[in-house]
Design a protein around this motif. Sequence first.
Motif, short mmCIF file in Angstrom:
data_model
loop_
_atom_site.label_atom_id
_atom_site.label_comp_id
_atom_site.label_asym_id
_atom_site.label_seq_id
_atom_site.Cartn_x
_atom_site.Cartn_y
_atom_site.Cartn_z
N VAL A 166 0.86 -1.09 -0.40
CA VAL A 166 0.04 0.05 -0.08
C VAL A 166 0.74 0.66 -0.12
CG1 VAL A 166 -1.58 1.31 1.42
CG2 VAL A 166 -1.44 -0.96 1.54
N GLN A 167 0.12 1.96 -1.40
CA GLN A 167 1.42 3.46 -0.92
C GLN A 167 0.69 4.75 -0.26
OE1 GLN A 167 0.65 5.87 -4.68
NE2 GLN A 167 2.78 6.40 -4.87
N GLU A 168 1.91 5.02 0.55
CA GLU A 168 1.78 5.88 1.99
C GLU A 168 0.91 7.66 1.49
OE1 GLU A 168 1.79 6.16 4.85
OE2 GLU A 168 2.61 4.22 5.83
N PRO A 169 0.34 7.79 1.83
CA PRO A 169 0.05 9.79 0.71
C PRO A 169 0.65 10.51 1.08
CG PRO A 169 -1.31 8.76 3.56
CD PRO A 169 0.27 8.13 3.12
N ASP A 170 2.66 10.24 1.10
CA ASP A 170 3.14 11.02 0.50
C ASP A 170 3.56 10.38 -0.90
OD1 ASP A 170 4.71 8.69 1.12
OD2 ASP A 170 5.94 9.77 2.26
N GLY A 171 3.12 9.09 -0.82
CA GLY A 171 3.65 8.90 -2.45
C GLY A 171 4.81 8.16 -2.62
N ILE A 172 6.03 7.75 -1.70
CA ILE A 172 7.20 7.82 -1.93
C ILE A 172 7.08 6.41 -1.50
CG2 ILE A 172 9.58 8.34 -0.77
CD1 ILE A 172 8.21 11.62 -1.43
#
Length: 90
Positions: free
Chosen positions: A52-58
């Motif tokens: 799952v991608q974190e909200p920071d996109g990194i």
Amino acid sequence: MAKFQSKPIVIEANKFNFNDTIPGVQWTEDSEPFVTTIHGNMCYLEDGDWVVQEPDGIHYYPVKPDIFEKRYEPLPAAAAKGGEDGDMRT
């Protein structure tokens, strides 16, 4: 103690397997797959884990398949397109 409920958010996730290239997945010198969390931790992956991608996109975090199925459900196709730029993160 006060009680709180999580806000609904839309996530981006991919199911990991050893044969596919998944964004955020890195490999150790011993060919062990892992992701780096927003806290800088290395979390090792097993076949079938969701990335799952974190909200920071990194950064990314792993979710075991049974937990993922209990917590998330696919979006209908129209909702998955998002706004003009397709970004569904809040």
